[in-house]
Design an enzyme around this catalytic site. Structure first.
Site, PDB file in Angstrom:
ATOM      1  N   ARG A 181       0.813  -1.214   0.000  1.00 22.66           N
ATOM      2  CA  ARG A 181       0.000   0.000   0.000  1.00 22.66           C
ATOM      3  C   ARG A 181       0.854   1.275   0.000  1.00 22.66           C
ATOM      4  NH1 ARG A 181      -3.539  -2.086   4.993  1.00 22.66           N
ATOM      5  NH2 ARG A 181      -1.653  -3.348   5.232  1.00 22.66           N
ATOM      6  N   LYS A 229       9.337  -0.651   3.224  1.00 21.55           N
ATOM      7  CA  LYS A 229       8.448   0.158   4.079  1.00 21.55           C
ATOM      8  C   LYS A 229       9.147   0.658   5.346  1.00 21.55           C
ATOM      9  CE  LYS A 229       4.441  -1.425   6.187  1.00 21.55           C
ATOM     10  NZ  LYS A 229       2.982  -1.490   6.297  1.00 21.55           N
ATOM     11  N   GLN A 284      12.255 -14.472   6.658  1.00 20.47           N
ATOM     12  CA  GLN A 284      10.987 -15.144   6.301  1.00 20.47           C
ATOM     13  C   GLN A 284      11.052 -15.441   4.802  1.00 20.47           C
ATOM     14  OE1 GLN A 284       7.455 -12.714   6.636  1.00 20.47           O
ATOM     15  NE2 GLN A 284       6.081 -14.481   6.561  1.00 20.47           N
ATOM     16  N   ASN A 293      -6.947  -3.730  17.376  1.00 19.02           N
ATOM     17  CA  ASN A 293      -5.639  -4.338  17.647  1.00 19.02           C
ATOM     18  C   ASN A 293      -4.548  -3.408  17.132  1.00 19.02           C
ATOM     19  OD1 ASN A 293      -3.365  -5.995  17.748  1.00 19.02           O
ATOM     20  ND2 ASN A 293      -3.929  -7.106  15.875  1.00 19.02           N
ATOM     21  N   ARG A 324      29.040  26.299   2.614  1.00 16.11           N
ATOM     22  CA  ARG A 324      29.375  24.896   2.330  1.00 16.11           C
ATOM     23  C   ARG A 324      30.404  24.359   3.336  1.00 16.11           C
ATOM     24  NH1 ARG A 324      31.129  25.008  -3.546  1.00 16.11           N
ATOM     25  NH2 ARG A 324      31.680  22.866  -3.011  1.00 16.11           N
ATOM     26  N   LYS A 370      32.950  28.462   0.834  1.00 17.12           N
ATOM     27  CA  LYS A 370      33.341  27.043   1.005  1.00 17.12           C
ATOM     28  C   LYS A 370      34.741  26.944   1.585  1.00 17.12           C
ATOM     29  CE  LYS A 370      35.770  24.618  -1.469  1.00 17.12           C
ATOM     30  NZ  LYS A 370      36.543  23.999  -2.561  1.00 17.12           N
ATOM     31  N   ASN A 412      39.580  29.670  -7.525  1.00 21.90           N
ATOM     32  CA  ASN A 412      40.408  28.763  -6.706  1.00 21.90           C
ATOM     33  C   ASN A 412      40.806  27.492  -7.459  1.00 21.90           C
ATOM     34  OD1 ASN A 412      37.680  28.035  -6.742  1.00 21.90           O
ATOM     35  ND2 ASN A 412      37.846  26.877  -4.844  1.00 21.90           N
TER      36      ASN A 412
HETATM   37  C1  UD1 Z   1      -2.048  -5.769  11.261  1.00 23.92           C
HETATM   38  C2  UD1 Z   1      -2.952  -6.702  12.060  1.00 23.92           C
HETATM   39  C3  UD1 Z   1      -4.197  -5.910  12.459  1.00 23.92           C
HETATM   40  C4  UD1 Z   1      -3.807  -4.680  13.253  1.00 23.92           C
HETATM   41  C5  UD1 Z   1      -2.795  -3.822  12.468  1.00 23.92           C
HETATM   42  C6  UD1 Z   1      -2.227  -2.754  13.360  1.00 23.92           C
HETATM   43  C7  UD1 Z   1      -2.545  -8.955  11.164  1.00 23.92           C
HETATM   44  C8  UD1 Z   1      -3.122 -10.054  10.337  1.00 23.92           C
HETATM   45  N1  UD1 Z   1      -3.321  -7.855  11.263  1.00 23.92           N
HETATM   46  O1  UD1 Z   1      -2.746  -5.410  10.067  1.00 23.92           O
HETATM   47  O2  UD1 Z   1      -5.049  -6.731  13.267  1.00 23.92           O
HETATM   48  O3  UD1 Z   1      -4.955  -3.916  13.567  1.00 23.92           O
HETATM   49  O4  UD1 Z   1      -1.687  -4.636  12.028  1.00 23.92           O
HETATM   50  O5  UD1 Z   1      -1.396  -1.878  12.664  1.00 23.92           O
HETATM   51  O6  UD1 Z   1      -1.459  -9.094  11.700  1.00 23.92           O
HETATM   52  N2  UD1 Z   1       4.601  -8.925   7.890  1.00 23.92           N
HETATM   53  C9  UD1 Z   1       5.647  -9.796   7.764  1.00 23.92           C
HETATM   54  N3  UD1 Z   1       5.490 -10.866   6.922  1.00 23.92           N
HETATM   55  C10 UD1 Z   1       4.356 -11.076   6.203  1.00 23.92           C
HETATM   56  C11 UD1 Z   1       3.298 -10.152   6.340  1.00 23.92           C
HETATM   57  C12 UD1 Z   1       3.454  -9.092   7.195  1.00 23.92           C
HETATM   58  O7  UD1 Z   1       6.692  -9.645   8.391  1.00 23.92           O
HETATM   59  O8  UD1 Z   1       4.311 -12.066   5.463  1.00 23.92           O
HETATM   60  C13 UD1 Z   1       4.777  -7.765   8.783  1.00 23.92           C
HETATM   61  C14 UD1 Z   1       4.721  -6.440   8.045  1.00 23.92           C
HETATM   62  O9  UD1 Z   1       6.029  -6.062   7.603  1.00 23.92           O
HETATM   63  C15 UD1 Z   1       4.149  -5.498   9.094  1.00 23.92           C
HETATM   64  C16 UD1 Z   1       3.360  -6.420  10.019  1.00 23.92           C
HETATM   65  O10 UD1 Z   1       3.724  -7.744   9.713  1.00 23.92           O
HETATM   66  O11 UD1 Z   1       5.137  -4.869   9.855  1.00 23.92           O
HETATM   67  C17 UD1 Z   1       1.865  -6.244   9.843  1.00 23.92           C
HETATM   68  O12 UD1 Z   1       1.524  -6.401   8.471  1.00 23.92           O
HETATM   69  P1  UD1 Z   1       0.543  -5.381   7.743  1.00 23.92           P
HETATM   70  O13 UD1 Z   1       0.332  -5.867   6.374  1.00 23.92           O
HETATM   71  O14 UD1 Z   1       1.000  -3.993   7.929  1.00 23.92           O
HETATM   72  O15 UD1 Z   1      -0.784  -5.659   8.591  1.00 23.92           O
HETATM   73  P2  UD1 Z   1      -2.041  -4.724   8.775  1.00 23.92           P
HETATM   74  O16 UD1 Z   1      -2.983  -4.935   7.638  1.00 23.92           O
HETATM   75  O17 UD1 Z   1      -1.627  -3.355   9.086  1.00 23.92           O
HETATM   76 CA    CA Z   2       0.328  -2.256   9.224  1.00 26.01          CA
END
Ligand code: UD1
Ligand code: CA
Length: 481
Positions: free
Chosen positions: A22, A29, A94, A192, A355, A373, A408
């Site tokens: 997004r 990110k 991962q 959450n 500078r 400078k 210079n």
């Molecule tokens: C997530 C939560 C949501 C919460 C919100 C708060 C889940 C399913 N949902 O949603 O309940 O309200 O955060 O901000 O967790 N990531 C990985 N590997 C992956 C996918 C994601 O490391 O395969 C990491 C992302 O880098 C990120 C975090 O997990 O830092 C959350 O992922 P993101 O896609 O931002 O979740 P949200 O839709 O914001």
């Molecule tokens: Ca998020």
């Protein structure tokens, strides 16, 4: 912070492997900038204050860029220096981006099977989270002896966040993601934050029980809550009333909001220390800068890196100051100052460019469209208009006329210009370096000076002016249309 007060019962897992689709960006990110520092920097800094036994950052998407950034960015690598109690940052990889549940799974290999403490899980995209809130969450988790405690918040507009559904004993039954929520669930206002404290043993046992989401085929970490709840243990929430803190940066609108919030947070600290800041949401100041009392900073100014500014200065609109030291009572208007020193009672700008490696002593004036400078200016010297002074040494009370250029560089080497005390350089002078202008000397306007001028002398280099009669007696120069 030292090894002795290390929090041996906490290990942090920071999730940063996601694609961040997004954001619509080529930059990972967690490396997007908030107040000129990657957003992961702020989060890690808050976690460092808690001083966990170990910190694990889960990476995946653009893994190389992130690792390289951590190695080359001094501020980030300092956070995880081998001398810091938490030691180096542990990276977990991962392999396939199968969701936040899978991301946590990939971090668990880094944890000793006999570990008996808690795990703090944090989404890597929450730069505004403070160490106080993390501490409170952990404390609450311990006090209530819960299996898991989720940091939540009650919000007016819960759109996009996971909704927290509870039973009558205030245990969380489950977290429902926006995409999976029905009409009633959409109306739940408690959300959450993406920050959790788990008992390690419980997390380890149940993480493998998460099944892929029906719609997205991802393993949602949030689904573990329902699995744990069904075993009959405590699944609690700890609600924060500081909504700004839990902002997750999913797109560039949220990035803007985080920047605004962080600037307010940092600039408020400076204001309480006696700095006057006009429109603080629109001024970026490094959180470690030192700024004296009654200094006023106007709109659009950026202060980066290691900067010290004295008392009673005026830093006017759209100035940029980086790694520099400014004395007291100095005024800077619409100007750039980089890796330099400016003394007391100086006037810089509007539109000056100072500078690297320039030292400007007290009571000097650098005026509009002037570039300086690698130069030293002694007390009371003025370069007021349209000049370039490079690789030079100017004595006290020197006056440089408009349009003076130190030449210079001969295309291969750079040479030095020395102008001694009380000299006066006429307008539109070229000083071909290396060259020395002696004390109390004057250079005639328009000269190209290529030989040294002794003390107390007039140096002038100018062709004789010729005036000729025009051919047509009635010729009158006209302004072109
Ligand atoms: C997530 C939560 C949501 C919460 C919100 C708060 C889940 C399913 N949902 O949603 O309940 O309200 O955060 O901000 O967790 N990531 C990985 N590997 C992956 C996918 C994601 O490391 O395969 C990491 C992302 O880098 C990120 C975090 O997990 O830092 C959350 O992922 P993101 O896609 O931002 O979740 P949200 O839709 O914001
Ligand atoms: Ca998020």
């Amino acid at each position: 912070m030292n090894k002795n007060n290390q929090n041996k019962n906490i290990i942090s897992i920071i999730l940063g492997a996601g694609k961040g689709a997004r954001m619509k960006s080529n930059i990972p990110k967690i490396l997007h900038l908030v107040n000129n520092k990657p957003l992961i920097y702020w989060l890690i800094k808050s976690i460092q204050i808690i001083n966990p036994l170990k910190n694990i950052l889960v990476v995946g998407h653009q893994y190389d860029e992130i690792k390289n950034y951590f190695q080359t960015n001094k501020e980030l690598s300092n956070l995880f220096h081998k001398n810091q109690p938490s030691g180096i940052l542990n990276f977990a990889f991962q392999e396939r981006l199968l969701g936040s549940g899978d991301a946590v799974k990939s971090a668990l290999n880094n944890i000793d099977k006999n570990y008996d403490g808690d795990i703090l899980v944090v989404c890597g995209d929450t730069p505004l989270l403070t160490s106080e809130t993390i501490s409170n969450l952990i404390e609450n988790h311990k006090k209530t002896d819960s299996a898991v405690t989720v940091l939540t918040a009650k919000v007016e507009n819960p759109f996009g966040y996971g909704r927290v559904k509870k039973d009558k004993n205030n245990n969380i039954i489950k977290i429902i993601e926006e995409k999976d929520s029905d009409f009633d669930e959409k109306n739940i206002k408690e959300i959450n934050s993406g920050v959790y404290c788990f008992k390690y043993k419980i997390l380890k046992d149940y993480i493998h029980k998460i099944v892929p989401n029906e719609k997205t085929a991802e393993f949602y970490l949030t689904d573990i809550i329902e699995i744990i709840y069904k075993t009959g243990v405590k699944t609690k929430s700890f609600a924060t009333d500081n909504l700004a803190e839990i902002l997750g940066i999913n797109d560039k609108v949220a990035l803007f909001q985080a920047n605004r919030e962080m600037r307010m947070r940092i600039n408020k600290k400076f204001m309480l220390q006696g700095v006057e800041i006009i429109n603080p949401e629109n001024i970026e100041i490094d959180e470690n800068a030192k700024i004296g009392i009654d200094t006023i900073i106007y709109d659009g100014t950026i202060i980066r890196g290691k900067v010290e500014i004295g008392d009673n200065c005026k830093i006017e609109t759209n100035s940029f100051i980086e790694n520099s030291k400014i004395g007291n009572n100095t005024s800077i208007k619409y100007s750039y100052i980089i890796d330099s020193f400016v003394g007391n009672n100086c006037e810089i700008g509007p539109f000056s460019h100072i500078r690297p490696n320039t030292k400007i002593d007290d009571n000097c004036k650098i005026g509009n469209f002037t570039e300086i400078k690698n130069t030293y200016l002694a007390k009371g010297t003025k370069v007021s208009h349209l000049s370039y002074i490079g690789d030079s040494e100017l004595g006290e009370n020197v006056n440089i006329g408009a349009g003076t250029i130190t030449c210079n560089y001969d295309g291969i080497n750079k040479y030095k210009t020395i102008i001694k005390d009380n000299s006066f350089i006429g307008s539109n002078t070229n000083l071909i370096a290396p060259v020395i202008i002696g004390k109390n000397s004057i250079i005639g306007a328009g000269s190209t000076i290529y030989e040294d001028v002794p003390d107390n002398s007039l140096g002038i280099e100018r062709n004789k002016q010729i005036n000729k009669k025009l051919m047509k007696p009635n010729h009158k120069p006209k302004n072109p249309k």
